[in-house]
Design an enzyme around this catalytic site. Structure first.
Site, PDB file in Angstrom:
ATOM      1  N   ASN A 194       0.853  -1.195   0.000  1.00 33.55           N
ATOM      2  CA  ASN A 194       0.000   0.000   0.000  1.00 33.55           C
ATOM      3  C   ASN A 194       0.893   1.251   0.000  1.00 33.55           C
ATOM      4  O   ASN A 194       1.508   1.572   1.006  1.00 33.55           O
ATOM      5  CB  ASN A 194      -0.882  -0.049   1.264  1.00 33.55           C
ATOM      6  CG  ASN A 194      -1.758   1.176   1.416  1.00 33.55           C
ATOM      7  OD1 ASN A 194      -1.863   2.000   0.501  1.00 33.55           O
ATOM      8  ND2 ASN A 194      -2.391   1.297   2.572  1.00 33.55           N
ATOM      9  N   TRP A 195       0.941   1.922  -1.148  1.00 28.07           N
ATOM     10  CA  TRP A 195       1.808   3.112  -1.262  1.00 28.07           C
ATOM     11  C   TRP A 195       1.229   4.321  -0.540  1.00 28.07           C
ATOM     12  O   TRP A 195       1.910   5.325  -0.368  1.00 28.07           O
ATOM     13  CB  TRP A 195       2.004   3.490  -2.739  1.00 28.07           C
ATOM     14  CG  TRP A 195       2.766   2.500  -3.561  1.00 28.07           C
ATOM     15  CD1 TRP A 195       3.183   1.245  -3.181  1.00 28.07           C
ATOM     16  CD2 TRP A 195       3.204   2.665  -4.923  1.00 28.07           C
ATOM     17  NE1 TRP A 195       3.836   0.633  -4.218  1.00 28.07           N
ATOM     18  CE2 TRP A 195       3.872   1.482  -5.299  1.00 28.07           C
ATOM     19  CE3 TRP A 195       3.081   3.695  -5.852  1.00 28.07           C
ATOM     20  CZ2 TRP A 195       4.427   1.306  -6.569  1.00 28.07           C
ATOM     21  CZ3 TRP A 195       3.626   3.529  -7.122  1.00 28.07           C
ATOM     22  CH2 TRP A 195       4.297   2.337  -7.460  1.00 28.07           C
ATOM     23  N   LYS A 196      -0.046   4.251  -0.184  1.00 32.06           N
ATOM     24  CA  LYS A 196      -0.740   5.409   0.419  1.00 32.06           C
ATOM     25  C   LYS A 196      -0.560   6.641  -0.481  1.00 32.06           C
ATOM     26  O   LYS A 196      -0.505   6.497  -1.702  1.00 32.06           O
ATOM     27  CB  LYS A 196      -0.256   5.638   1.848  1.00 32.06           C
ATOM     28  CG  LYS A 196      -0.344   4.364   2.681  1.00 32.06           C
ATOM     29  CD  LYS A 196      -0.149   4.561   4.152  1.00 32.06           C
ATOM     30  CE  LYS A 196      -0.236   3.213   4.848  1.00 32.06           C
ATOM     31  NZ  LYS A 196      -0.225   3.299   6.287  1.00 32.06           N
ATOM     32  N   HIS A 252      -9.779   0.730   5.448  1.00 30.60           N
ATOM     33  CA  HIS A 252      -8.457   0.945   6.049  1.00 30.60           C
ATOM     34  C   HIS A 252      -8.615   1.911   7.221  1.00 30.60           C
ATOM     35  O   HIS A 252      -9.434   2.835   7.166  1.00 30.60           O
ATOM     36  CB  HIS A 252      -7.497   1.524   4.993  1.00 30.60           C
ATOM     37  CG  HIS A 252      -6.081   1.575   5.484  1.00 30.60           C
ATOM     38  ND1 HIS A 252      -5.636   2.553   6.342  1.00 30.60           N
ATOM     39  CD2 HIS A 252      -5.023   0.756   5.257  1.00 30.60           C
ATOM     40  CE1 HIS A 252      -4.357   2.336   6.619  1.00 30.60           C
ATOM     41  NE2 HIS A 252      -3.961   1.243   5.964  1.00 30.60           N
ATOM     42  N   GLU A 272      -6.995   4.353   8.220  1.00 28.76           N
ATOM     43  CA  GLU A 272      -6.840   5.783   7.898  1.00 28.76           C
ATOM     44  C   GLU A 272      -8.128   6.330   7.284  1.00 28.76           C
ATOM     45  O   GLU A 272      -8.498   7.476   7.529  1.00 28.76           O
ATOM     46  CB  GLU A 272      -5.630   5.973   6.956  1.00 28.76           C
ATOM     47  CG  GLU A 272      -4.324   5.812   7.725  1.00 28.76           C
ATOM     48  CD  GLU A 272      -3.147   5.326   6.897  1.00 28.76           C
ATOM     49  OE1 GLU A 272      -3.191   5.419   5.661  1.00 28.76           O
ATOM     50  OE2 GLU A 272      -2.177   4.832   7.516  1.00 28.76           O
ATOM     51  N   GLU A 294      -5.165  -5.195  10.918  1.00 24.06           N
ATOM     52  CA  GLU A 294      -4.145  -4.159  11.061  1.00 24.06           C
ATOM     53  C   GLU A 294      -4.392  -3.378  12.347  1.00 24.06           C
ATOM     54  O   GLU A 294      -5.209  -2.435  12.347  1.00 24.06           O
ATOM     55  CB  GLU A 294      -4.220  -3.180   9.888  1.00 24.06           C
ATOM     56  CG  GLU A 294      -3.946  -3.800   8.545  1.00 24.06           C
ATOM     57  CD  GLU A 294      -3.440  -2.743   7.560  1.00 24.06           C
ATOM     58  OE1 GLU A 294      -2.329  -2.903   7.050  1.00 24.06           O
ATOM     59  OE2 GLU A 294      -4.154  -1.753   7.328  1.00 24.06           O
ATOM     60  N   GLY A 311       2.461   2.233  10.727  1.00 24.47           N
ATOM     61  CA  GLY A 311       3.372   3.361  10.540  1.00 24.47           C
ATOM     62  C   GLY A 311       4.124   3.761  11.806  1.00 24.47           C
ATOM     63  O   GLY A 311       4.735   4.824  11.864  1.00 24.47           O
ATOM     64  N   SER A 317       3.493  -2.150  10.252  1.00 26.81           N
ATOM     65  CA  SER A 317       4.952  -2.136  10.377  1.00 26.81           C
ATOM     66  C   SER A 317       5.626  -3.459   9.987  1.00 26.81           C
ATOM     67  O   SER A 317       6.640  -3.849  10.573  1.00 26.81           O
ATOM     68  CB  SER A 317       5.371  -1.721  11.794  1.00 26.81           C
ATOM     69  OG  SER A 317       4.940  -0.394  12.057  1.00 26.81           O
ATOM     70  N   GLY A 337       2.798  -1.260   4.315  1.00 30.62           N
ATOM     71  CA  GLY A 337       2.763   0.157   3.965  1.00 30.62           C
ATOM     72  C   GLY A 337       4.167   0.658   3.666  1.00 30.62           C
ATOM     73  O   GLY A 337       4.703   0.473   2.571  1.00 30.62           O
ATOM     74  N   GLY A 338       4.792   1.270   4.664  1.00 25.82           N
ATOM     75  CA  GLY A 338       6.098   1.915   4.499  1.00 25.82           C
ATOM     76  C   GLY A 338       7.129   1.062   3.766  1.00 25.82           C
ATOM     77  O   GLY A 338       7.791   1.532   2.829  1.00 25.82           O
TER      78      GLY A 338
HETATM   79  P1  PGA Z   1       2.783   0.256   7.618  1.00 31.11           P
HETATM   80  O1  PGA Z   1       1.307   0.447   7.008  1.00 31.11           O
HETATM   81  O2  PGA Z   1       3.341  -1.011   7.061  1.00 31.11           O
HETATM   82  O3  PGA Z   1       3.538   1.475   7.195  1.00 31.11           O
HETATM   83  O4  PGA Z   1       2.608   0.178   9.113  1.00 31.11           O
HETATM   84  C1  PGA Z   1       0.433  -0.639   6.854  1.00 31.11           C
HETATM   85  C2  PGA Z   1      -0.885  -0.184   6.292  1.00 31.11           C
HETATM   86  O5  PGA Z   1      -1.358   0.899   6.654  1.00 31.11           O
HETATM   87  O6  PGA Z   1      -1.498  -0.881   5.457  1.00 31.11           O
END
Ligand code: PGA
Length: 272
Positions: free
Chosen positions: A15-17, A113, A115, A185, A191, A230, A251-252
């Site tokens: 997930n590049w966000k 998600h 967010e 998650e 993050g 993470s 994500g990251g």
């Molecule tokens: P992260 O994000 O790996 O940066 O913690 C995961 C996600 O939000 O899908």
């Protein structure tokens, strides 16, 4: 016979966000292509590698992934969207519909998600409406579930995850949900660099499967449940060793093509 957890399909999704630009896409694909050659699938292995870029990159990536990655490798890289409109069409400025995603070879889509839930007010009802839109065009929803730190500290983690899941299970029948994927998650792990321990993650995945079993016993064994929060190349192996963890939503660490492919390799070695 293979144990059930080994025969479930494995999925690693990046997930590049809200990150990346044209130059990033060029660099990413070049590195991805170079490193992809090291990933070899063995007979019977089933790993889907998903890229989840901002929606505006989907048309560009759908062409380039087909030409540059999938023609050269036995591994199939597919595209997913980060979000979809809860409506089919109409006066909804700024939205992208499920059929538009479908037109650009997008086969999967995140829904719920944390967010989107926290920053954009996405309720369980909206999550259900978005899943309904995706199912109409045959895009596979990846439903994200997870508790906040406060909820975990108050002993409410399972209640929170159960409520989020139940809203969806109550809205559809078993056949409609055959292509659903879940992603656990924990919000406190996203993050933050603070992953759930493999034991914490396994316990929640097992709980999620038990909630599924109450309503849809057949789906409970076959539905992939990904872990997210993470995940990186160092902690992926231990997470993938857990019996109810079928892959990762990254994500990251997915922004670094090499590291993302290392995570995919860890998942493959676990699926042997
Ligand atoms: P992260 O994000 O790996 O940066 O913690 C995961 C996600 O939000 O899908």
């Amino acid at each position: 016979m293979r144990p059930k957890h080994l025969s479930r399909p494995k999925i690693v999704a990046g997930n590049w966000k809200l990150n990346g630009d044209r130059a990033f896409v060029d660099d990413y694909l070049a590195t991805f292509k170079r490193s992809l050659k090291q990933l070899k699938l063995k007979q019977g292995q089933n790993l889907s590698v998903l890229l989840i870029p901002p929606a505006i990159f989907l048309p560009l990536l759908s062409e380039r992934v087909k030409q540059e990655l999938n023609l050269q490798s036995q591994l199939s890289v597919q595209l997913a969207a980060q979000n979809v409109a809860a409506y089919a069409s109409g006066a909804y400025t700024g939205e992208v519909s499920a059929s538009m995603l479908n037109d650009f070879s997008c086969r999967w889509c995140l829904v719920g998600h944390s967010e989107r839930r926290a920053l954009f007010g996405e309720s369980d009802q909206v999550v259900v409406e978005k899943i309904a839109q995706l199912l109409v065009v045959g895009i596979r929803p990846i439903l994200c579930l997870g508790e906040t730190l406060e909820q975990r500290e108050q002993g409410q983690a399972e209640t929170c995850v159960r409520d989020q899941l139940q809203a969806v299970l109550d809205a559809f029948d078993e056949s409609a949900l055959a292509n659903l994927v879940l992603a656990y998650e924990p919000v406190w792990a996203i993050g933050t660099g603070k992953t759930a321990s493999p034991e914490q993650a396994q316990a929640m995945h097992q709980f999620i499967r038990s909630v599924l079993k109450e309503k849809f016993p057949v789906l409970a064994d076959s539905m992939p449940i990904l872990y997210g929060g993470s995940v990186n190349a160092q902690n992926a192996k231990e997470l993938f060793e857990q019996i109810d963890i079928d892959g990762a939503l990254v994500g990251g660490a997915s922004l670094k093509a090499e590291e993302f492919l290392e995570i995919c390799a860890r998942c493959l070695s676990q699926a042997e």
